[in-house]
Design a protein around this motif. Structure first.
Motif, PDB file in Angstrom:
ATOM      1  N   MET A  73      36.341  32.853  44.487  1.00 36.54           N
ATOM      2  CA  MET A  73      37.497  32.559  43.642  1.00 36.54           C
ATOM      3  C   MET A  73      37.114  32.513  42.167  1.00 36.54           C
ATOM      4  O   MET A  73      37.871  32.944  41.299  1.00 36.54           O
ATOM      5  N   ARG A  74      35.907  32.030  41.878  1.00 34.69           N
ATOM      6  CA  ARG A  74      35.493  31.857  40.475  1.00 34.69           C
ATOM      7  C   ARG A  74      34.648  33.010  39.941  1.00 34.69           C
ATOM      8  O   ARG A  74      34.409  33.084  38.731  1.00 34.69           O
ATOM      9  N   ALA A  75      34.191  33.881  40.813  1.00 34.96           N
ATOM     10  CA  ALA A  75      33.290  34.959  40.383  1.00 34.96           C
ATOM     11  C   ALA A  75      33.970  35.859  39.349  1.00 34.96           C
ATOM     12  O   ALA A  75      35.160  36.155  39.443  1.00 34.96           O
ATOM     13  N   GLN A  76      33.190  36.285  38.373  1.00 36.14           N
ATOM     14  CA  GLN A  76      33.679  37.196  37.349  1.00 36.14           C
ATOM     15  C   GLN A  76      33.087  38.579  37.594  1.00 36.14           C
ATOM     16  O   GLN A  76      31.871  38.745  37.647  1.00 36.14           O
ATOM     17  N   GLY A  77      33.948  39.575  37.770  1.00 32.03           N
ATOM     18  CA  GLY A  77      33.478  40.925  38.055  1.00 32.03           C
ATOM     19  C   GLY A  77      33.188  41.711  36.793  1.00 32.03           C
ATOM     20  O   GLY A  77      33.412  41.250  35.671  1.00 32.03           O
ATOM     21  N   PHE A  78      32.696  42.937  36.995  1.00 36.20           N
ATOM     22  CA  PHE A  78      32.397  43.818  35.863  1.00 36.20           C
ATOM     23  C   PHE A  78      33.651  44.494  35.328  1.00 36.20           C
ATOM     24  O   PHE A  78      33.647  45.030  34.229  1.00 36.20           O
ATOM     25  N   PHE A  79      34.727  44.478  36.139  1.00 37.80           N
ATOM     26  CA  PHE A  79      35.946  45.201  35.748  1.00 37.80           C
ATOM     27  C   PHE A  79      37.020  44.203  35.321  1.00 37.80           C
ATOM     28  O   PHE A  79      37.267  43.219  36.007  1.00 37.80           O
ATOM     29  N   PRO A  80      37.655  44.432  34.186  1.00 33.40           N
ATOM     30  CA  PRO A  80      38.686  43.500  33.702  1.00 33.40           C
ATOM     31  C   PRO A  80      39.937  43.561  34.566  1.00 33.40           C
ATOM     32  O   PRO A  80      40.169  44.519  35.293  1.00 33.40           O
ATOM     33  N   GLY A  81      40.756  42.507  34.477  1.00 35.39           N
ATOM     34  CA  GLY A  81      42.016  42.489  35.207  1.00 35.39           C
ATOM     35  C   GLY A  81      42.050  41.377  36.236  1.00 35.39           C
ATOM     36  O   GLY A  81      41.034  40.737  36.531  1.00 35.39           O
ATOM     37  N   PRO A  82      43.208  41.113  36.797  1.00 35.83           N
ATOM     38  CA  PRO A  82      43.363  40.046  37.796  1.00 35.83           C
ATOM     39  C   PRO A  82      42.572  40.346  39.062  1.00 35.83           C
ATOM     40  O   PRO A  82      42.370  41.517  39.430  1.00 35.83           O
ATOM     41  N   ARG A  83      42.136  39.290  39.726  1.00 34.45           N
ATOM     42  CA  ARG A  83      41.334  39.440  40.946  1.00 34.45           C
ATOM     43  C   ARG A  83      41.987  38.675  42.087  1.00 34.45           C
ATOM     44  O   ARG A  83      42.844  37.818  41.873  1.00 34.45           O
ATOM     45  N   ALA A  84      41.547  39.012  43.309  1.00 31.16           N
ATOM     46  CA  ALA A  84      42.091  38.344  44.490  1.00 31.16           C
ATOM     47  C   ALA A  84      40.998  38.191  45.533  1.00 31.16           C
ATOM     48  O   ALA A  84      40.017  38.949  45.558  1.00 31.16           O
ATOM     49  N   VAL A  85      41.161  37.174  46.378  1.00 32.24           N
ATOM     50  CA  VAL A  85      40.276  36.933  47.515  1.00 32.24           C
ATOM     51  C   VAL A  85      41.133  36.956  48.770  1.00 32.24           C
ATOM     52  O   VAL A  85      42.068  36.154  48.893  1.00 32.24           O
ATOM     53  N   HIS A  86      40.855  37.876  49.662  1.00 28.98           N
ATOM     54  CA  HIS A  86      41.618  37.941  50.910  1.00 28.98           C
ATOM     55  C   HIS A  86      40.821  37.265  52.019  1.00 28.98           C
ATOM     56  O   HIS A  86      39.701  37.668  52.311  1.00 28.98           O
ATOM     57  N   VAL A  87      41.415  36.233  52.628  1.00 33.78           N
ATOM     58  CA  VAL A  87      40.803  35.532  53.750  1.00 33.78           C
ATOM     59  C   VAL A  87      41.593  35.894  55.005  1.00 33.78           C
ATOM     60  O   VAL A  87      42.734  35.455  55.181  1.00 33.78           O
ATOM     61  N   GLU A  88      40.986  36.675  55.865  1.00 34.48           N
ATOM     62  CA  GLU A  88      41.649  37.110  57.095  1.00 34.48           C
ATOM     63  C   GLU A  88      41.319  36.144  58.232  1.00 34.48           C
ATOM     64  O   GLU A  88      40.205  35.661  58.345  1.00 34.48           O
ATOM     65  N   GLY A  89      42.311  35.870  59.071  1.00 34.27           N
ATOM     66  CA  GLY A  89      42.081  34.987  60.207  1.00 34.27           C
ATOM     67  C   GLY A  89      41.985  33.528  59.814  1.00 34.27           C
ATOM     68  O   GLY A  89      41.171  32.775  60.361  1.00 34.27           O
ATOM     69  N   ALA A  90      42.811  33.090  58.862  1.00 30.80           N
ATOM     70  CA  ALA A  90      42.809  31.685  58.456  1.00 30.80           C
ATOM     71  C   ALA A  90      43.365  30.818  59.590  1.00 30.80           C
ATOM     72  O   ALA A  90      44.298  31.215  60.290  1.00 30.80           O
TER      73      ALA A  90
END
Length: 343
Positions: A73-90
């Motif tokens: 959730m907090r990781a910063q990627g190399f590419f700008p723009g909004p990010r998302a974390v998909h958790v499957e099977g919650a």
């Protein structure tokens, strides 16, 4: 925050810019996957770009690595723009983990998109996302797309909004197909009409609609109702090779002739009767059935139904004189001759 079914399409199309997390759940995994796919596209961009700003986690892995969700959730990627974390099977067992993540979420963190199967009203996970004012919870039920959702799919496929019979035919198709198959059919329709500046017609829908066993039965029954005796043997042989049983063929033929009888009995004429049928009959098939009802007439259709009912009783009888296939084929041959005025 609970998202009502009527608002789901609009929410997914344009989610809030500051959305900490959303839970999408339902019995049908295919429906959940399609909704999640649309949401991720709205959040982080087209599928080709998603891998740059999307982290995928599995619910089972989070049980042994509880820090993975917070880190993603907090990781910063190399590419700008909004990010998302998909958790499957919650699952409910991860409710405390999601609660901590939602409480710690800050603007600029990745949006958590959790997907799950069926959840009861007492589900801890469901209560968490429904009770959080910033997060969202969306339930997907086993029902066909609404008219608004269908029109949205058409717009995304580059189609003009269908009107009249075409809209009715498209909605009828949405009830017959699974959500994934219906979406593919709309996309196929968009390709079929690419470059043509016109509205969708019933003929267009009929041209690209998936062919099924039911369609093969319809073709065979049309041969009988039209009296095309020279085609009957080939059609019956084809159905036999496809595994269609004599009883299934008899039931479908009886249903068809009942529809013709109802259409022929309608005070407004066969076309009006077929339009009022449930499900209604559209386009070329309606025109063909109206012509059949007019040719046979009410009296002729009553004789045809009597033949079919007698055949059904003969099949059900304890002491039968012939196999099911022979009984059904004999009835269909007789109907074909009746259609030609020789029965």
């Amino acid at each position: 925050m609970k998202i009502a079914p009527r608002d789901a399409a609009a929410f997914v199309r344009k989610p809030p810019e500051t959305l900490p997390g959303i839970l999408i759940y339902g019995d049908d995994a295919g429906r959940v996957a399609l909704r999640r796919q649309d949401l991720l596209q709205a959040l982080v961009g087209p599928e080709a770009e998603q891998e740059m700003r999307l982290t995928r986690l599995n619910g089972s892995d989070l049980r042994s690595d509880s820090a993975a969700l917070d880190g993603a959730m907090r990781a910063q990627g190399f590419f700008p723009g909004p990010r998302a974390v998909h958790v499957e099977g919650a699952t409910d067992g991860l409710a405390d983990l999601f609660r901590a993540a939602l409480e710690d979420w800050r603007a600029g963190d990745a949006t958590i998109v959790a997907t799950a199967g069926s959840l009861t009203a007492r589900s801890a996970l469901r209560k968490l996302f429904e009770g959080d004012r910033r997060a969202a919870c969306m339930a997907l039920y086993d029902q066909p797309p609404s008219e608004a959702e269908t029109l949205d799919l058409c717009a995304r496929a580059g189609l003009r909004p269908p009107e009249g019979e075409a809209r009715g035919a498209l909605m009828a198709l949405s009830r017959d197909l699974s959500p994934g198959d219906f979406r593919q059919t709309i996309e196929k329709l968009g390709l079929y009409l690419h470059g043509e500046d016109r509205a969708v017609t019933v003929e267009d829908i009929a041209a690209i609609a998936p062919r099924s066993m039911e369609a093969a039965l319809d073709d065979a029954i049309a041969v009988v109702a039209d009296g095309r005796q020279d085609e009957l043997a080939d059609v019956l042989r084809r159905l036999d090779s496809q595994g269609v049983t004599p009883v299934s063929l008899l039931i479908s033929t009886t249903r068809h002739f009942r529809q013709l009888h109802a259409a022929a009995s309608d005070p407004g004429g066969p076309v009006n009767g077929l339009s009022r049928a449930r499900p209604p009959v559209f386009g070329p098939r309606r025109d063909a059935m109206a012509a059949q009802a007019g040719r046979w007439g009410r009296a002729g259709l009553e004789k045809a139904l009597a033949t079919l009912i007698d055949t059904d009783l003969a099949i059900r009888a304890a002491a039968r004189t012939a196999p099911d296939r022979a009984l059904v084929e004999r009835a269909l041959i007789r109907l074909t001759l009746m259609a030609r005025g020789r029965g």
